[in-house]
Design an enzyme around this catalytic site. Structure first.
Site, mmCIF file in Angstrom:
data_model
loop_
_atom_site.group_PDB
_atom_site.id
_atom_site.type_symbol
_atom_site.label_atom_id
_atom_site.label_comp_id
_atom_site.label_asym_id
_atom_site.label_seq_id
_atom_site.Cartn_x
_atom_site.Cartn_y
_atom_site.Cartn_z
ATOM 1 N N ASN A 229 -1.455 -4.060 23.294
ATOM 2 C CA ASN A 229 -0.347 -3.135 22.955
ATOM 3 C C ASN A 229 -1.204 -1.785 22.248
ATOM 4 O O ASN A 229 -2.206 -1.829 21.620
ATOM 5 C CB ASN A 229 0.350 -3.558 21.830
ATOM 6 C CG ASN A 229 1.179 -4.866 22.143
ATOM 7 O OD1 ASN A 229 1.731 -5.044 23.289
ATOM 8 N ND2 ASN A 229 1.533 -5.981 21.272
ATOM 9 N N GLY B 232 3.365 1.445 23.512
ATOM 10 C CA GLY B 232 2.569 1.376 24.821
ATOM 11 C C GLY B 232 2.032 -0.180 25.048
ATOM 12 O O GLY B 232 1.873 -0.870 24.028
ATOM 13 N N ASP C 127 -6.477 5.854 38.562
ATOM 14 C CA ASP C 127 -5.254 5.590 37.983
ATOM 15 C C ASP C 127 -4.512 6.891 37.764
ATOM 16 O O ASP C 127 -3.859 6.835 36.366
ATOM 17 C CB ASP C 127 -5.310 4.661 36.799
ATOM 18 C CG ASP C 127 -3.913 3.819 36.810
ATOM 19 O OD1 ASP C 127 -3.060 3.852 37.676
ATOM 20 O OD2 ASP C 127 -3.781 3.077 35.817
#
Length: 873
Positions: A537, A531, A648
């Site tokens: 990262n 990801g 989100d």
């Protein structure tokens, strides 16, 4: 721990050994072997324990003494096997006295230093119990005796004297023995004597207090709790009768709690049969027996209490010491899961916010315990108050409970449990400067609100205070409102213990060195990246001989990433739920900002819907995943006083574990409702993902939990249609999924655009209920949208309809084969749903077909009935 015949019940006289230990002692006595226990024995089970070491001595008695519970105390008279004493033996005894046990009728008296030595068969935790009663006779005045007792280098008693007290006393200690022998030295004061009536040295299981990871104590120490020694000050069976030692799994005595309850009528005793208590993985009856968890104190006026009403236990303590406070819980009052949320306070500070026992313990009547360290350098006051109170902001029953309470004194900086002098004559004052410094640092840490920090502090790397280091922005976060929800049972190997310790910010769990994580990711191999985000990262790694984890490494060059990283720390430090991704630990070495999470083997939900050519997810499984995500969001919105807004919500932030259990992830944009206490919204710059953004939030820049509801509505459409929320490659009218799908919904033709793999495999009524839920979530104004509790109710209902349909098809097929088919009635939609903040009435439920009302506990709908009355919980 002291007790007189009519004194406080916590200083108990019995502290007996468990039945298995008693049998062991009797067998050895019959066989006439050396009274030290052999190291050979059956492996300890989770609910039983055979002590490798068991020494029971009746000091000064001319013969062995057998108690009513069949335990045998051996005489130390005329034996030098244990006792090393150069002076003249003096024994005092009486035929009878007002004492609970015959071991108090005789005493060994020393006019100079005397030492008892015991050979240890196995290192580890051991009970040391010392029994005192001032027996009169032989010209000895034991009432005025003054002496110290030292076990190896640990001071147990310093210039101890009964003084004017004439009752019996039992002192209980828990020490971690690391040598092959244990010595207990009695040292009389000048012109005085020392004495002892009886002594116990008995092994205790390692799980009782583990080195790291078994409890959520807010500490910042490298060596963990097993490096300390403890004295039992209080051990209370809250809400129940006294538990005698023969009824305890480790021979402990649990006193009644009523005399410490202030006021006494604030609480009400409740109890169930001990046989109904269950112990989830990671817990054991050795921590506390079922007889403790099967009784509790609940609110005296449950469900009608005022907002500031609580139940309080007041416990006198010596404020110059730190204490381990262990609280025991088992929900024996609720009728259904997720119906009880309450707060817990220790020392006047909130220790647990919104404790949901059915989530953390996994079931009703399930044993659960929580540990806290109350530190002397942070201004401990006496009496120490432990309090419980309902969480009035949450729906459900307004109640709170506590089943058991233990308070253990921790040795001070000179290894003493009594007074300021260590065994070497040094005083605690010599180290007060360092302790004060630790207290000052902690005051700015996450435990300002708790008043609960550790005794020891690990030296940090020299550059730990750099402006962008993990610790520099970590310390001030979330003082005073931390929820202690992380696992008690996480373990580390011996090899990793040097780098495993509790963070100065509660909830971060295990500390990892940078080298450990570098090795886990094969030197941050690019092929290990799973990801990428504004923070940096995410890597897959392996720790502890193969355990897979997700490792998020912050990018120090990204200010946005740092802010999101900080927010995620704030959220995860106070959240713990089955449907939220769990934080395992962190690394802040050399300005790094690294978090370690549980690894979600099946990745983002989105990958299983479209774009990755993964196997088809049936409708029932999609519903179960949506229900799990909804539960996680519902917990965020209601699990704390002000609630948390995720901000989100999307299918890439719903992760699936190896069993396809859904968990919400990525809290980098989350907002805590406490930022605007007293307001209905948060004024903030618009952030989120296009396609999921609440249009009202976009227009007004006023964020509410209904913004998450809107985003979740888009998620539901992704699940149904198996396409992205925004797809610029499509014709203009199809780019925005929410707008396009709602156009087809209003035409009554939504089935025309659903995932083709679902055609023929989805019950029409289930889809209809699901689509109605999505439509309500996507209402233009937040006030018109349901709460996540309402959405959860409707998703459960849609799943029930789908299962009823599948069951009906199976029955039809079987009946057709038998040539006796009788069509089953199609499941009817609920006449009224709580999408409009209404619950289904009992009369309406009665009209629903039996196939809909049947609930399979393994189907994912076992909790359905309790949601019928959520009403915005």
């Amino acid at each position: 721990m002291e007790k007189k015949p009519k004194g406080p019940p916590l200083d108990v006289h019995l502290s007996l050994i468990s039945s298995s230990m008693a049998i062991f002692a009797v067998l050895f006595c019959v066989l006439m072997v050396v009274p030290s226990v052999s190291s050979v024995g059956a492996p300890a089970k989770s609910d039983s324990f055979t002590p490798p070491d068991s020494y029971l001595l009746d000091c000064g008695s001319s013969q062995q003494t057998t108690l009513s519970d069949k335990r045998v105390f051996l005489s130390d008279q005329n034996s030098r096997e244990y006792l090393n004493y150069e002076g003249k033996d003096l024994v005092v005894s009486v035929p009878k006295a007002d004492v609970p046990l015959p071991i108090y009728l005789s005493a060994k008296v020393f006019s100079s230093e005397a030492t008892y030595t015991f050979r240890m068969n196995k290192a580890g935790w051991h009970w040391i119990r010392l029994h005192f009663f001032p027996v009169s006779g032989n010209g000895a005045n034991l009432q005025q005796s003054k002496f110290s007792v030292i076990s190896d280098s640990l001071v147990l008693l310093h210039e101890f004297s009964l003084g004017k007290e004439s009752g019996w006393v039992m002192k209980e200690y828990l020490v971690n023995v690391t040598n092959q022998q244990l010595s207990i030295k009695f040292n009389p004061a000048k012109d005085s004597t020392a004495f002892i009536n009886a002594m116990e040295v008995v092994s205790a299981p390692d799980m009782l207090i583990s080195d790291v990871g078994n409890s959520l104590v807010p500490v910042a120490q490298t060596s963990g709790l097993s490096q300390n020694s403890y004295q039992t000050v209080y051990r209370l069976n809250v809400g129940g009768p006294k538990v005698e030692s023969q009824s305890d799994t480790l021979g402990r005595t649990w006193a009644e709690d009523r005399q410490y309850l202030k006021p006494e009528n604030a609480g009400r005793n409740v109890s169930v049969e001990p046989k109904v208590i269950v112990y989830p993985d990671g817990n054991s009856p050795l921590i506390a027996p079922p007889s403790v968890y099967s009784s509790a104190m609940e609110m005296g006026d449950a469900n009608t209490v005022g907002p500031n009403f609580n139940v309080t236990w007041s416990l006198d303590i010596d404020t110059s010491y730190s204490y381990l406070v262990r609280l025991h819980f088992a929900d024996i009052v609720s009728k259904s899961l997720n119906d009880l949320y309450f707060n817990v306070y220790v020392g006047g500070k909130k220790a647990i916010s919104g404790l949901d026992l059915s989530t953390v313990a996994g079931d009703l009547a399930s044993a659960y315990y929580k540990d806290f360290i109350v530190n002397s350098s942070m201004g401990v006051s006496s009496p120490l108050k432990v309090q419980i109170s309902p969480m009035n902001e949450a729906a459900g029953t307004k109640n709170a409970l506590l089943n058991g309470l233990e308070v253990l004194k921790i040795n001070n900086s000179v290894n003493s449990l009594d007074g300021e002098f260590g065994a070497d004559g040094k005083t605690a004052g010599a180290s007060r400067g360092s302790v004060a410094a630790v207290g000052f640092v902690m005051m700015f840490g996450a435990f300002v609100g708790l008043g609960a920090v550790a005794v020891k502090w690990q030296k940090r790397p020299q550059d730990w205070q750099k402006s962008k280091s993990f610790s520099s922005w970590l310390l001030p976060l979330h003082a005073g409102d931390t929820s202690f929800m992380s696992s008690k049972s996480s373990k580390t190997s011996l090899g990793s213990r040097k780098s495993a310790f509790y963070s100065s910010t509660m909830g971060l769990g295990r500390y990892f060195s940078f080298a450990e994580l570098q090795e886990a990711t094969k030197n941050w191999d690019a092929s290990a990246i799973i990801g990428v985000g504004g923070f940096g990262n995410v890597y897959i790694g392996e720790i502890d001989n193969g355990t897979k984890v997700a490792i998020k490494r912050g990018n120090p060059q990204s200010e946005q990433g740092i802010n999101e990283f900080q927010t995620e720390i704030q959220m995860l430090s106070k959240l713990r739920h089955r449907h939220l991704v769990s934080l395992i630990g962190y690394c802040d070495e050399n300005s790094e900002m690294i978090l370690v999470y549980e690894f979600m083997a099946n990745g983002p939900f989105r990958d299983h819907l479209y774009g990755k050519n993964l196997p088809f997810l049936p409708w029932k499984q999609r519903l179960e995943i949506c229900i799990g995500a909804a539960r996680g969001l519902h917990y965020l919105h209601t699990g704390s006083a002000q609630g948390i807004i995720h901000r989100d919500v999307k299918t890439t932030n719903i992760l699936l574990d190896e069993n396809f259990v859904a968990k919400m992830a990525d809290f980098g944009l989350s907002k805590d409702g406490s930022d605007v206490e007293g307001q209905a919204y948060v004024s903030t710059a618009v952030k989120g993902s296009f396609g999921y953004l609440d249009p009202e939030y976009f227009r007004k820049q006023q964020l509410t939990d209904k913004s998450d509801v809107y985003s979740f509505g888009v998620v539901l459409l992704e699940v149904l249609c198996a396409r992205a929320a925004i797809n610029p490659a499509l014709p203009r009218e199809q780019v925005n999924l929410a707008e396009w799908a709602m156009q087809w919904k209003r035409k009554g033709l939504l089935e025309k655009i659903i995932d083709p793999t679902l055609v023929g495999n989805i019950d029409p009524e289930s889809m209809k209920k699901f689509a109605e839920a999505a439509e309500k979530c996507l209402a233009e104004y937040g006030v018109d949208r349901p709460t996540m509790g309402d959405v959860l109710w409707n998703l459960e209902y849609a799943l029930q309809l789908q299962e009823a349909s599948l069951k009906g098809k199976t029955e039809d097929d079987n009946l057709a084969v038998a040539s006796a088919a009788s069509p089953s009635p199609a499941p009817a939609p609920a006449p009224s749903t709580n999408l409009d903040n209404k619950s289904v009435s009992s009369s309406e439920q009665a009209k629903q077909p039996s196939e809909v009302q049947a609930i399979d506990e393994h189907s994912g709908t076992a909790m359905f009935k309790q949601f019928a009355e959520l009403n915005g919980r």
